[in-house]
Design a protein around this motif. Sequence first.
Motif, short mmCIF file in Angstrom:
data_model
loop_
_atom_site.label_atom_id
_atom_site.label_comp_id
_atom_site.label_asym_id
_atom_site.label_seq_id
_atom_site.Cartn_x
_atom_site.Cartn_y
_atom_site.Cartn_z
N LEU A 1 1.45 12.38 -7.91
CA LEU A 1 0.66 12.69 -9.10
C LEU A 1 -0.50 13.61 -8.77
O LEU A 1 -0.84 14.51 -9.56
CB LEU A 1 0.15 11.40 -9.74
N LEU A 2 -1.14 13.41 -7.63
CA LEU A 2 -2.26 14.27 -7.23
C LEU A 2 -1.78 15.70 -6.99
O LEU A 2 -2.44 16.67 -7.39
CB LEU A 2 -2.94 13.71 -5.98
N ILE A 3 -0.64 15.84 -6.33
CA ILE A 3 -0.08 17.17 -6.10
C ILE A 3 0.27 17.84 -7.43
O ILE A 3 -0.02 19.02 -7.65
CB ILE A 3 1.15 17.08 -5.18
N TRP A 4 0.88 17.09 -8.32
CA TRP A 4 1.23 17.60 -9.65
C TRP A 4 -0.03 18.04 -10.39
O TRP A 4 -0.07 19.12 -11.00
CB TRP A 4 1.96 16.50 -10.40
N GLN A 5 -1.08 17.20 -10.35
CA GLN A 5 -2.33 17.54 -11.02
C GLN A 5 -2.91 18.84 -10.46
O GLN A 5 -3.35 19.71 -11.23
CB GLN A 5 -3.33 16.39 -10.82
N PHE A 6 -2.91 18.97 -9.16
CA PHE A 6 -3.44 20.19 -8.53
C PHE A 6 -2.64 21.42 -8.94
O PHE A 6 -3.23 22.46 -9.30
CB PHE A 6 -3.44 20.02 -7.01
N SER B 1 0.83 -1.21 0.00
CA SER B 1 0.00 0.00 0.00
C SER B 1 0.86 1.25 0.00
O SER B 1 0.58 2.22 -0.72
CB SER B 1 -0.93 -0.01 1.22
N LEU B 2 1.92 1.24 0.79
CA LEU B 2 2.82 2.40 0.83
C LEU B 2 3.48 2.62 -0.53
O LEU B 2 3.66 3.76 -0.97
CB LEU B 2 3.88 2.20 1.91
N GLU B 3 3.84 1.53 -1.20
CA GLU B 3 4.48 1.65 -2.51
C GLU B 3 3.53 2.26 -3.54
O GLU B 3 3.95 2.93 -4.47
CB GLU B 3 4.96 0.28 -3.00
N LEU B 4 2.22 2.03 -3.36
CA LEU B 4 1.25 2.61 -4.28
C LEU B 4 0.88 4.04 -3.89
O LEU B 4 0.65 4.89 -4.75
CB LEU B 4 -0.03 1.75 -4.30
N ILE B 5 0.82 4.30 -2.59
CA ILE B 5 0.36 5.61 -2.12
C ILE B 5 1.33 6.71 -2.51
O ILE B 5 0.91 7.79 -2.95
CB ILE B 5 0.14 5.57 -0.59
N SER B 6 2.63 6.48 -2.34
CA SER B 6 3.60 7.55 -2.55
C SER B 6 3.56 8.11 -3.97
O SER B 6 3.48 9.34 -4.15
CB SER B 6 5.01 7.09 -2.17
N PRO B 7 3.56 7.29 -5.05
CA PRO B 7 3.47 7.88 -6.39
C PRO B 7 2.12 8.52 -6.65
O PRO B 7 2.04 9.54 -7.37
CB PRO B 7 3.73 6.71 -7.34
N ILE B 8 1.04 7.96 -6.08
CA ILE B 8 -0.28 8.55 -6.27
C ILE B 8 -0.35 9.94 -5.66
O ILE B 8 -0.90 10.88 -6.25
CB ILE B 8 -1.38 7.62 -5.69
N VAL B 9 0.22 10.10 -4.48
CA VAL B 9 0.23 11.41 -3.83
C VAL B 9 0.99 12.42 -4.67
O VAL B 9 0.55 13.57 -4.86
CB VAL B 9 0.83 11.30 -2.41
N PRO C 1 -0.90 15.45 -15.21
CA PRO C 1 -0.82 14.00 -15.43
C PRO C 1 -1.98 13.45 -16.26
O PRO C 1 -1.80 12.51 -17.03
CB PRO C 1 -0.83 13.43 -14.01
N THR C 2 -3.18 14.05 -16.12
CA THR C 2 -4.31 13.57 -16.93
C THR C 2 -4.08 13.85 -18.42
O THR C 2 -4.46 13.03 -19.28
CB THR C 2 -5.61 14.24 -16.46
N ASP C 3 -3.46 14.99 -18.73
CA ASP C 3 -3.15 15.29 -20.13
C ASP C 3 -2.08 14.34 -20.67
O ASP C 3 -2.14 13.91 -21.83
CB ASP C 3 -2.67 16.74 -20.26
N ILE C 4 -1.10 14.03 -19.82
CA ILE C 4 -0.06 13.08 -20.23
C ILE C 4 -0.67 11.70 -20.46
O ILE C 4 -0.34 11.00 -21.42
CB ILE C 4 1.04 13.02 -19.16
N LEU C 5 -1.59 11.30 -19.56
CA LEU C 5 -2.26 10.01 -19.70
C LEU C 5 -3.06 9.95 -20.99
O LEU C 5 -3.05 8.92 -21.70
CB LEU C 5 -3.16 9.76 -18.50
N GLN C 6 -3.74 11.05 -21.33
CA GLN C 6 -4.50 11.09 -22.58
C GLN C 6 -3.57 10.97 -23.78
O GLN C 6 -3.86 10.26 -24.75
CB GLN C 6 -5.29 12.40 -22.66
N GLN C 7 -2.42 11.67 -23.72
CA GLN C 7 -1.45 11.59 -24.80
C GLN C 7 -0.86 10.18 -24.90
O GLN C 7 -0.62 9.67 -26.00
CB GLN C 7 -0.34 12.61 -24.57
N LEU C 8 -0.64 9.56 -23.75
CA LEU C 8 -0.13 8.18 -23.73
C LEU C 8 -1.13 7.24 -24.38
O LEU C 8 -0.75 6.38 -25.19
CB LEU C 8 0.15 7.77 -22.28
#
Length: 257
Positions: free
Chosen positions: A22-27, A12-20, A42-49
């Motif tokens: 990405l959320l900060i970056w998105q904000f 869970s910790l391994e998943l939480i840290s990158p998600i946090v 990140p949402t724009d990058i995901l769309q481009q991906l």
Amino acid sequence: MNNFLSRLGRNSLELISPIVVLLIWQFLAKTDIIDQRFWPAPTDILQQLWDGIFHGDLMHDTLLTTGRLAIGLAIGGVLGLVAGIGMGLWRPVRLALRPLIAMTYPIPKIAILPLFLVLFGIGETSKWALVAVGVFYMVAINTLAGINTIDSVLDETATVYRVSWWRRVRTVTLPGALPLIITGLELGIGVGFLLVVAAEFVSAQSGLGYSIWQAWQTFNVPLMYAALAVVAIYGIAIQMFSRWLNGRLVSWRGQSD
């Protein structure tokens, strides 16, 4: 039960840290605190991906880079394993090869790309050779280190029981050196990926490196980040593969974090 909960907590910790992150970056991007021309959300990058993989050339470039990496990895990995075992088991081989490796290892591998382009041309062979060289050193050095770390008591026990040379290599030397061999393979994959992407910057018309370079030249920043995201996914996959390989082949050592 406790072990399961402990592993669940670590995962869970391994998943939480990158998600946090990405959320900060998105904000920050969506509130214009950072410039989206250089730091797209990140949402724009995901769309481009998504668009690049299913409607563009990103999937094709990824597969080409993967193929170049796999061929170079196979060549360099086999040669490195043979050289490492030879240096670990036979003193004349060690005396002959170790000084050569010590002299050439510090040379930046990307610096020899022009030489390989002269020798092999701008086709696939130069990229395979560059990856193979980078992988060779990682595997050879770690294989030698793994053999050197084997407890001498094991060799002495094999001698007492008159174990044949080949059986000693198969049951003592290789299993004892296997953890560091796998480490060398993991490092070799990382180095090889770095080298093949760098080679694609300057001597390819396809591949992830070419895609990143073209995106930079046309200032298509989301595409550049999308290609970099593929590279990051590769890094995660390499780590997961290494853990799986360790769990299957050297489970007797136990798993680390």
